[in-house]
Design a protein around this motif. Structure first.
Motif, PDB file in Angstrom:
ATOM      1  N   UNK A   1       0.842  -1.141   0.081  1.00 20.19           N
ATOM      2  CA  UNK A   1      -0.058  -0.061   0.061  1.00 20.19           C
ATOM      3  C   UNK A   1       0.744   1.405   0.069  1.00 20.19           C
ATOM      4  N   UNK A   2       2.068   1.169  -0.207  1.00 20.58           N
ATOM      5  CA  UNK A   2       2.953   2.413  -0.184  1.00 20.58           C
ATOM      6  C   UNK A   2       2.508   3.287  -1.200  1.00 20.58           C
ATOM      7  N   UNK A   3       2.238   2.876  -2.332  1.00 26.14           N
ATOM      8  CA  UNK A   3       1.826   4.074  -3.122  1.00 26.14           C
ATOM      9  C   UNK A   3       0.567   4.912  -2.842  1.00 26.14           C
ATOM     10  N   UNK A   4      -0.247   4.330  -2.244  1.00 26.56           N
ATOM     11  CA  UNK A   4      -1.687   4.725  -1.349  1.00 26.56           C
ATOM     12  C   UNK A   4      -1.326   5.713  -0.360  1.00 26.56           C
ATOM     13  N   UNK A   5      -0.053   5.150   0.288  1.00 29.68           N
ATOM     14  CA  UNK A   5       0.137   6.008   1.276  1.00 29.68           C
ATOM     15  C   UNK A   5       1.004   7.190   1.107  1.00 29.68           C
ATOM     16  N   UNK A   6       1.670   7.262   0.019  1.00 30.94           N
ATOM     17  CA  UNK A   6       2.315   8.296  -0.527  1.00 30.94           C
ATOM     18  C   UNK A   6       1.306   9.330  -1.073  1.00 30.94           C
ATOM     19  N   UNK A   7       0.401   8.727  -1.856  1.00 35.41           N
ATOM     20  CA  UNK A   7      -0.675   9.855  -2.261  1.00 35.41           C
ATOM     21  C   UNK A   7      -1.329  10.373  -1.215  1.00 35.41           C
ATOM     22  N   UNK A   8      -1.671   9.579  -0.183  1.00 32.68           N
ATOM     23  CA  UNK A   8      -2.442  10.559   0.995  1.00 32.68           C
ATOM     24  C   UNK A   8      -1.556  11.061   1.783  1.00 32.68           C
ATOM     25  N   UNK A   9      -0.172  10.899   1.873  1.00 32.69           N
ATOM     26  CA  UNK A   9       0.711  11.897   2.549  1.00 32.69           C
ATOM     27  C   UNK A   9       0.918  13.297   1.583  1.00 32.69           C
ATOM     28  N   UNK A  10       0.561  13.173   0.356  1.00 30.33           N
ATOM     29  CA  UNK A  10       0.910  14.360  -0.233  1.00 30.33           C
ATOM     30  C   UNK A  10      -0.626  15.201  -0.205  1.00 30.33           C
ATOM     31  N   UNK A  11      -1.535  14.665  -0.333  1.00 26.98           N
ATOM     32  CA  UNK A  11      -2.723  15.292  -0.030  1.00 26.98           C
ATOM     33  C   UNK A  11      -2.751  16.019   1.078  1.00 26.98           C
ATOM     34  N   UNK A  12      -2.433  15.277   2.374  1.00 25.09           N
ATOM     35  CA  UNK A  12      -2.604  15.863   3.698  1.00 25.09           C
ATOM     36  C   UNK A  12      -1.483  17.134   3.810  1.00 25.09           C
ATOM     37  N   UNK A  13      -0.358  16.690   3.161  1.00 25.96           N
ATOM     38  CA  UNK A  13       0.660  17.819   3.274  1.00 25.96           C
ATOM     39  C   UNK A  13      -0.041  18.941   2.589  1.00 25.96           C
ATOM     40  N   UNK A  14      -0.426  19.135   1.505  1.00 23.92           N
ATOM     41  CA  UNK A  14      -1.018  20.325   0.814  1.00 23.92           C
ATOM     42  C   UNK A  14      -1.939  20.828   1.644  1.00 23.92           C
ATOM     43  N   UNK A  15      -2.884  20.119   2.146  1.00 24.38           N
ATOM     44  CA  UNK A  15      -4.137  20.647   2.985  1.00 24.38           C
ATOM     45  C   UNK A  15      -3.304  21.405   4.228  1.00 24.38           C
ATOM     46  N   UNK A  16      -2.246  20.691   5.022  1.00 20.17           N
ATOM     47  CA  UNK A  16      -1.822  21.637   6.202  1.00 20.17           C
ATOM     48  C   UNK A  16      -0.886  22.501   5.740  1.00 20.17           C
ATOM     49  N   UNK A  17      -0.117  22.475   4.466  1.00 20.46           N
ATOM     50  CA  UNK A  17       0.862  23.622   4.182  1.00 20.46           C
ATOM     51  C   UNK A  17      -0.048  24.844   3.902  1.00 20.46           C
ATOM     52  N   UNK A  18      -1.204  24.731   3.427  1.00 24.17           N
ATOM     53  CA  UNK A  18      -2.063  25.559   3.245  1.00 24.17           C
ATOM     54  C   UNK A  18      -2.958  26.123   4.290  1.00 24.17           C
ATOM     55  N   UNK A  19      -2.814  25.585   5.438  1.00 24.91           N
ATOM     56  CA  UNK A  19      -3.652  25.861   6.459  1.00 24.91           C
ATOM     57  C   UNK A  19      -3.812  27.358   6.860  1.00 24.91           C
ATOM     58  N   UNK A  20      -5.352  27.811   7.025  1.00 25.46           N
ATOM     59  CA  UNK A  20      -5.216  29.072   7.328  1.00 25.46           C
ATOM     60  C   UNK A  20      -6.669  29.198   8.484  1.00 25.46           C
ATOM     61  N   UNK A  21      -7.670  28.665   8.280  1.00 23.53           N
ATOM     62  CA  UNK A  21      -8.655  28.749   9.437  1.00 23.53           C
ATOM     63  C   UNK A  21      -8.310  28.181  10.818  1.00 23.53           C
ATOM     64  N   UNK A  22      -7.535  26.820  10.560  1.00 21.66           N
ATOM     65  CA  UNK A  22      -7.010  26.314  11.871  1.00 21.66           C
ATOM     66  C   UNK A  22      -6.007  27.198  12.620  1.00 21.66           C
ATOM     67  N   UNK A  23      -5.225  27.940  11.877  1.00 21.71           N
ATOM     68  CA  UNK A  23      -4.152  28.622  12.431  1.00 21.71           C
ATOM     69  C   UNK A  23      -4.879  29.892  13.159  1.00 21.71           C
ATOM     70  N   UNK A  24      -5.788  30.704  12.546  1.00 20.34           N
ATOM     71  CA  UNK A  24      -6.305  31.752  13.009  1.00 20.34           C
ATOM     72  C   UNK A  24      -7.069  31.464  14.179  1.00 20.34           C
ATOM     73  N   UNK A  25      -7.709  30.383  14.330  1.00 23.32           N
ATOM     74  CA  UNK A  25      -8.470  29.823  15.421  1.00 23.32           C
ATOM     75  C   UNK A  25      -7.729  29.402  16.689  1.00 23.32           C
ATOM     76  N   UNK A  26      -6.688  28.529  16.457  1.00 20.19           N
ATOM     77  CA  UNK A  26      -6.047  27.647  17.350  1.00 20.19           C
ATOM     78  C   UNK A  26      -4.539  28.151  17.491  1.00 20.19           C
ATOM     79  N   UNK A  27      -3.859  28.941  16.770  1.00 21.12           N
ATOM     80  CA  UNK A  27      -2.752  29.570  16.725  1.00 21.12           C
ATOM     81  C   UNK A  27      -2.443  30.556  17.694  1.00 21.12           C
ATOM     82  N   UNK A  28      -1.489  30.430  18.290  1.00 20.81           N
ATOM     83  CA  UNK A  28      -1.011  31.739  19.365  1.00 20.81           C
ATOM     84  C   UNK A  28      -0.802  33.012  18.500  1.00 20.81           C
TER      85      UNK A  28
END
Length: 491
Positions: A131-158
Motif C-alpha cells: 500500500x506504499x503508493x496509496x500512503x504516498x498519495x495520502x501523505x501528499x494530499x494531507x501535506x497540501x492541506x496542512x501547508x495551506x492551513x489558514x482557518x485552523x491557524x487563525x482559531x487555534x494558533x497563538x
C-alpha cells in the motif's frame, strides 16, 4: 520580501508544522484504514460517515471544536494545530489507503503467517509495501492541506503564529504590503507545484501490478484477537471524531456559573450589557452567509453547466477549458481571494465595495466541483438518442433538450448542494473580500472566539454548531442525490 528573516521564519513554521501534521496523520490513520478496509462489523458505515463528516466540516468549525475540547494548557499552541489537522485529515488516509487495502489479495499475508511470520513482520514486510503508493498519495494530499492551513491557524494558533496563508492575509489587509503578499502567494504556489510534481513521479515509479481482485476482501473478525483489535480501533476512531463535536455543543451551553442557554437566546443581540456592544451580529452573519450561499450556488451552477456543455461539445479541444476550470483546486482560497482583491480594483471592474464580490469568489472555488459532477454524466449520454429524436421529427434544439439537458438536472443538483456547503464554510477568501458589517458565519465565529468573556465565546461555539449542522445536512443531501435515478444506466 525574500531577503527578510521574518519571511523565512514563516516559511519554516509552515513547512515543519505541515510535515509534522502529515506524519502524525499517517501514523494515526493506518490502523483505522486497515480495519475499515478489511473487516465487516456492526456500525462500520456509521464510523465511515463520521470520519468523512469531519473532513467536510469548515476549518473554522474544526478549530472551534478542538478549542472547546482541549484543556487550557494546550489552547493556542502548535500541538492544538497539529491535533486539529489530524482529526480533519483522518478521512483522507482512511479513504485513499483503505480503498487500495480493501482490494489487496490476502494470499501472500496468509502464506507468510503460515510460514511462521509474526503479525508485525507480515505488516511491515508485506502489507505496508503493497500500500506504499496509496500512503504516498495520502501523505501528499494531507501535506497540501496542512501547508495551506489558514482557518485552523487563525482559531487555534497563538498570537504571532503565522503560516504563509496567514501572512498573505496579514500583509494584504493589515500592513498594506500588496507586493510582499503577492511574492508569498507565488512562493506557496511554487511549493505546491513542486510537491505535486514529485508525488506524481514517485507514484509512477512505485506503481506495480498487484493483482487487485474484483470483489472486496472484507470479512468478519474471526479470532478473539481480531475482535478486540477491531473494537479498540473503532472505539478510538469514534472517540477522536465524536469528542470534538460533542465538546462544541457542550461549550455553547457552558458558562462559569453553570449551564445556561444565554448564548443561544442572545444570538440576535449585539449588546451584552448596557453600553457594551460586541461589534458583530451573529444572526446577521447567518443571514449574510445564506444570501452569499444562494448567489454563489446560482453563479456556480450557471457557469458550471455552460462550461460542462462546452467541454463535452468541443471534444478533445475542451481539455484546455477543463484544465483551466480546475486551477482553483490547485491553489488556496486565500490566494484566490487575494487575486480577486487586486484584480477587481480598478474601473470599470472596481468591485471592492460591491456585494457580489464575495459570492463570486465562493462560486470560483465551487465551479470545479460542479463541472466534475456534470461532465461525466454528459459524456455518458448516448449520441444515438439525439439522432433518434431528430429522426422522429424533433428540431435539433428540442432533440438536444430532451436527450442531453434532461440528464443534466441531477448532477446540477449535486453540484449545487456542494457549492452551497462550500460557500457557507468558506473562510480564506471571505476574510479578504468581505466588508465590515457584512461578516459571514465563519468570520463571526473567528471574531467571537477571539474575544474575552465566556458569553461571547459561548456564542461563537453556538454559531459553529449551527454551521456544522447545516454543512452535515447539505453533505447528507449530496449523498442522497448521488443515488442513481430510476431507469438511468451509465455506459
Amino acid at each position: 520580501t525574500l531577503g527578510r528573516t521574518s519571511t523565512w521564519k514563516v516559511v519554516w513554521f509552515t513547512t515543519w508544522q505541515a510535515v509534522g501534521s502529515t506524519a502524525v496523520t499517517i501514523a494515526v490513520g493506518l490502523a483505522p484504514a486497515y480495519v475499515l478496509a478489511r473487516f465487516d462489523f456492526r456500525g462500520r458505515s456509521v464510523l465511515i460517515g463520521l470520519v468523512t463528516a469531519m473532513f467536510v466540516l469548515p476549518t473554522v468549525v474544526m478549530g472551534a471544536a478542538l478549542l472547546a475540547l482541549l484543556p487550557d494548557s494546550l489552547d493556542r499552541t502548535v500541538w492544538a494545530v497539529i491535533g486539529a489537522h489530524v482529526v480533519f485529515n483522518l478521512a483522507v488516509v482512511v479513504r485513499v489507503v483503505g480503498s487500495l487495502w480493501e482490494h489487496l489479495p490476502t494470499d501472500m499475508e496468509a502464506a507468510a503467517a503460515t510460514l511462521g511470520a509474526s503479525r508485525w513482520k507480515v505488516a511491515s514486510q508485506i502489507s505496508l509495501p503493497l500500500v506504499r503508493p496509496a500512503v504516498g498519495a495520502a501523505a501528499t494530499i494531507v501535506f497540501l492541506f496542512t501547508f495551506t492551513s489558514y482557518g485552523v491557524i487563525r482559531i487555534l494558533g497563538a498570537p504571532g503564529t503565522r503560516t504563509i496563508e496567514v501572512e498573505v492575509w496579514r500583509r494584504a489587509t493589515q500592513l498594506g504590503d500588496i507586493g510582499g503578499a503577492a511574492v508569498l502567494a507565488l512562493l506557496q504556489l511554487a511549493v505546491l507545484i513542486a510537491v505535486v510534481s514529485w508525488s506524481t513521479v514517485a507514484q509512477r515509479r512505485h506503481a506495480r501490478a498487484i493483482g487487485l481482485t474484483p470483489t472486496s476482501a472484507r470479512r468478519r473478525p474471526r479470532t478473539v484477537g481480531e475482535r478486540r483489535f477491531v473494537r479498540l480501533v473503532a472505539g478510538g476512531v469514534l472517540l477522536v471524531v465524536a469528542a470534538p463535536l460533542a465538546a462544541l455543543v457542550v461549550r455553547s451551553f457552558s458558562t462559569p456559573t453553570g449551564w445556561s442557554t444565554t448564548a443561544w437566546t442572545n444570538l440576535g443581540q449585539t449588546e451584552i450589557r448596557p453600553g457594551i456592544r460586541i461589534g458583530i451580529d451573529p444572526v446577521d452573519a447567518m443571514v449574510n452567509s445564506l444570501e452569499n450561499a444562494a448567489w454563489a450556488t446560482l453563479f456556480a451552477v450557471m457557469i458550471g453547466a455552460l462550461a460542462s456543455l462546452a467541454i463535452v461539445a468541443a471534444g478533445r479541444a475542451g481539455r484546455a477549458l477543463d484544465g483551466a476550470l480546475m486551477l482553483p483546486l490547485a491553489t488556496s482560497a486565500v490566494t484566490i481571494g487575494f487575486g480577486m482583491l487586486i484584480t477587481f480594483d480598478t474601473d470599470p471592474v472596481d468591485w471592492r465595495a460591491s456585494w457580489w464580490l464575495v459570492p463570486i469568489g465562493h462560486a470560483l472555488i465551487a465551479v470545479p466541483f460542479v463541472v466534475r459532477t456534470c461532465v461525466g454524466v454528459l459524456r455518458s449520454v448516448d449520441p444515438a438518442m439525439t439522432a433518434a429524436a431528430a429522426t422522429l421529427g424533433a428540431t435539433p434544439a428540442r432533440a438536444w433538450r430532451a436527450t442531453v439537458v434532461a440528464y443534466l438536472w441531477h448532477p446540477l443538483a449535486i453540484g449545487g448542494a456542494l457549492a452551497a456547503a462550500i460557500s457557507l464554510g468558506e473562510f480564506g477568501a471571505t476574510s479578504l473580500l468581505s466588508r465590515s458589517g457584512a461578516e459571514t458565519m465563519p468570520i463571526a465565529i473567528e471574531q467571537l472566539l477571539g474575544r474575552t468573556g465566556s458569553i461571547l465565546q459561548a456564542q461563537g461555539y453556538a454559531l459553529a454548531t449551527v454551521l456544522a449542522a447545516t454543512t452535515v445536512i447539505l453533505v447528507v443531501l449530496v449523498e442522497r442525490l448521488q443515488s442513481p435515478l430510476p431507469g438511468w444506466t451509465r455506459q
